[in-house]
Motif scaffolding. Structure first.
Motif, PDB file in Angstrom:
ATOM      1  N   LYS A   1      36.570  82.414 112.573  1.00 48.72           N
ATOM      2  CA  LYS A   1      35.361  82.945 113.209  1.00 48.72           C
ATOM      3  C   LYS A   1      35.233  82.419 114.636  1.00 48.72           C
ATOM      4  O   LYS A   1      34.960  83.180 115.575  1.00 48.72           O
ATOM      5  N   ASP A   2      35.441  81.122 114.813  1.00 49.44           N
ATOM      6  CA  ASP A   2      35.338  80.517 116.139  1.00 49.44           C
ATOM      7  C   ASP A   2      36.384  81.076 117.096  1.00 49.44           C
ATOM      8  O   ASP A   2      36.095  81.336 118.269  1.00 49.44           O
TER       9      ASP A   2
ATOM     10  N   ARG B   1      42.451  98.889 116.701  1.00 44.45           N
ATOM     11  CA  ARG B   1      41.855 100.142 117.167  1.00 44.45           C
ATOM     12  C   ARG B   1      41.264 100.956 116.022  1.00 44.45           C
ATOM     13  O   ARG B   1      40.543 101.908 116.254  1.00 44.45           O
ATOM     14  N   ALA B   2      41.599 100.577 114.787  1.00 46.03           N
ATOM     15  CA  ALA B   2      41.113 101.299 113.600  1.00 46.03           C
ATOM     16  C   ALA B   2      40.266 100.361 112.745  1.00 46.03           C
ATOM     17  O   ALA B   2      40.566 100.140 111.583  1.00 46.03           O
ATOM     18  N   LEU B   3      39.225  99.826 113.356  1.00 52.32           N
ATOM     19  CA  LEU B   3      38.377  98.860 112.650  1.00 52.32           C
ATOM     20  C   LEU B   3      37.554  99.544 111.576  1.00 52.32           C
ATOM     21  O   LEU B   3      37.313 100.738 111.656  1.00 52.32           O
ATOM     22  N   PRO B   4      37.086  98.816 110.572  1.00 56.75           N
ATOM     23  CA  PRO B   4      37.161  97.364 110.372  1.00 56.75           C
ATOM     24  C   PRO B   4      38.531  96.928 109.860  1.00 56.75           C
ATOM     25  O   PRO B   4      39.284  97.720 109.305  1.00 56.75           O
ATOM     26  N   LEU B   5      38.807  95.653 110.030  1.00 52.00           N
ATOM     27  CA  LEU B   5      40.083  95.063 109.664  1.00 52.00           C
ATOM     28  C   LEU B   5      39.842  93.761 108.900  1.00 52.00           C
ATOM     29  O   LEU B   5      39.196  92.845 109.418  1.00 52.00           O
ATOM     30  N   VAL B   6      40.333  93.692 107.674  1.00 49.71           N
ATOM     31  CA  VAL B   6      40.184  92.482 106.860  1.00 49.71           C
ATOM     32  C   VAL B   6      41.090  91.398 107.441  1.00 49.71           C
ATOM     33  O   VAL B   6      42.291  91.583 107.590  1.00 49.71           O
TER      34      VAL B   6
ATOM     35  N   ALA C   1      36.051  90.007 108.119  1.00 50.88           N
ATOM     36  CA  ALA C   1      36.565  91.285 108.619  1.00 50.88           C
ATOM     37  C   ALA C   1      36.183  91.413 110.087  1.00 50.88           C
ATOM     38  O   ALA C   1      35.073  91.039 110.492  1.00 50.88           O
ATOM     39  N   LEU C   2      37.110  91.929 110.870  1.00 48.53           N
ATOM     40  CA  LEU C   2      36.851  92.213 112.277  1.00 48.53           C
ATOM     41  C   LEU C   2      36.179  93.577 112.337  1.00 48.53           C
ATOM     42  O   LEU C   2      36.756  94.578 111.909  1.00 48.53           O
ATOM     43  N   ASN C   3      34.934  93.601 112.823  1.00 44.80           N
ATOM     44  CA  ASN C   3      34.164  94.848 112.867  1.00 44.80           C
ATOM     45  C   ASN C   3      34.061  95.450 114.249  1.00 44.80           C
ATOM     46  O   ASN C   3      33.942  96.662 114.375  1.00 44.80           O
ATOM     47  N   ALA C   4      34.062  94.627 115.285  1.00 47.32           N
ATOM     48  CA  ALA C   4      33.928  95.125 116.641  1.00 47.32           C
ATOM     49  C   ALA C   4      34.608  94.174 117.608  1.00 47.32           C
ATOM     50  O   ALA C   4      34.628  92.967 117.389  1.00 47.32           O
ATOM     51  N   CYS C   5      35.161  94.772 118.642  1.00 53.32           N
ATOM     52  CA  CYS C   5      35.836  93.983 119.666  1.00 53.32           C
ATOM     53  C   CYS C   5      35.510  94.596 121.016  1.00 53.32           C
ATOM     54  O   CYS C   5      35.633  95.818 121.182  1.00 53.32           O
TER      55      CYS C   5
ATOM     56  N   THR D   1      33.261  90.593 117.055  1.00 52.57           N
ATOM     57  CA  THR D   1      32.268  90.462 115.997  1.00 52.57           C
ATOM     58  C   THR D   1      32.945  90.496 114.635  1.00 52.57           C
ATOM     59  O   THR D   1      33.640  91.458 114.308  1.00 52.57           O
ATOM     60  N   LEU D   2      32.730  89.444 113.865  1.00 55.47           N
ATOM     61  CA  LEU D   2      33.282  89.381 112.516  1.00 55.47           C
ATOM     62  C   LEU D   2      32.167  89.545 111.503  1.00 55.47           C
ATOM     63  O   LEU D   2      31.071  89.023 111.686  1.00 55.47           O
ATOM     64  N   GLN D   3      32.480  90.238 110.431  1.00 57.01           N
ATOM     65  CA  GLN D   3      31.579  90.282 109.283  1.00 57.01           C
ATOM     66  C   GLN D   3      32.019  89.151 108.368  1.00 57.01           C
ATOM     67  O   GLN D   3      33.184  89.055 108.005  1.00 57.01           O
ATOM     68  N   VAL D   4      31.078  88.300 108.016  1.00 60.47           N
ATOM     69  CA  VAL D   4      31.360  87.159 107.145  1.00 60.47           C
ATOM     70  C   VAL D   4      30.593  87.360 105.845  1.00 60.47           C
ATOM     71  O   VAL D   4      29.382  87.511 105.853  1.00 60.47           O
ATOM     72  N   GLN D   5      31.322  87.374 104.753  1.00 60.23           N
ATOM     73  CA  GLN D   5      30.698  87.475 103.428  1.00 60.23           C
ATOM     74  C   GLN D   5      30.971  86.166 102.700  1.00 60.23           C
ATOM     75  O   GLN D   5      32.119  85.816 102.441  1.00 60.23           O
ATOM     76  N   GLY D   6      29.900  85.433 102.409  1.00 63.12           N
ATOM     77  CA  GLY D   6      30.039  84.172 101.693  1.00 63.12           C
ATOM     78  C   GLY D   6      29.858  84.381 100.203  1.00 63.12           C
ATOM     79  O   GLY D   6      29.008  85.161  99.768  1.00 63.12           O
ATOM     80  N   PHE D   7      30.666  83.695  99.411  1.00 64.78           N
ATOM     81  CA  PHE D   7      30.578  83.763  97.949  1.00 64.78           C
ATOM     82  C   PHE D   7      30.275  82.379  97.408  1.00 64.78           C
ATOM     83  O   PHE D   7      30.959  81.406  97.721  1.00 64.78           O
TER      84      PHE D   7
END
Length: 170
Positions: A143-144, A124-129, A92-96, A152-158
């Motif tokens: 991510k790169d 402009r309406a973050l967060p964005l999956v 998810a995109l959390n911040a730019c 800034t991306l939020q990364v959730q690993g499963f």
């Protein structure tokens, strides 16, 4: 002539069990039926297949769908266990950075295959999956790409199985 591998297998008392694709299929079916299965459950499913050449049916599972109920699937996700037999990632995109919102929107548009205007509104309406249940290679590439502009991306690993550690991207 025996190879070193066959000598090692023989010394350890190992033999050919299942073809790799069949082995993976047995694990996949067990996971769909009971996503929080133990190592013992997987071993029993493999032994059952080896003996009967059929997937073990787990009691309480709808044979037509072959999947656990939504409650059990949600419990697995809450425990950090993904849907498949390989590690997966949600992004998810959390911040730019303010000066990079256009660059972020262009990347989002390309990634999600949506118009740039719509991507700009979403940025402009973050967060964005940006993606769910992505394989490691795809998640790392995304991510790169966003890291190049300071986003800034939020990364959730499963993790694939309950007894494993949660995966991470570099």
């Amino acid at each position: 002539m025996r190879t070193a591998r066959s000598r090692l297998k023989r010394a350890l008392g190992l033999g050919t069990f299942l073809e790799p694709a069949t082995f993976a299929d047995v694990l996949d079916v067990q996971k769909r039926q009971r996503p929080l299965s133990s190592l013992r459950d997987y071993a029993q499913a493999l032994a059952y297949y080896a003996e009967y050449d059929a997937f073990q049916q787990v009691e309480g599972i709808d044979e037509a769908l072959g999947e656990a109920e939504a409650v059990e699937q949600a419990a697995a996700r809450e425990a950090g266990v993904g849907a498949g037999i390989f590690a997966s990632f949600d992004l998810a995109l959390n911040a730019c950075p303010e000066g990079q919102i256009k660059a972020a929107a262009q990347r989002v548009a390309r990634l999600l295959e949506i118009p740039v205007g719509e991507a700009l509104a979403r940025c402009r309406a973050l967060p964005l999956v940006l993606g769910e249940a992505l394989d490691r290679r795809r998640a790392q590439a995304i991510k790169d790409d966003f890291a190049d502009i300071g986003a800034t991306l939020q990364v959730q690993g499963f993790k694939p199985f309950p007894w494993m550690e949660a995966p991470a991207l570099r």
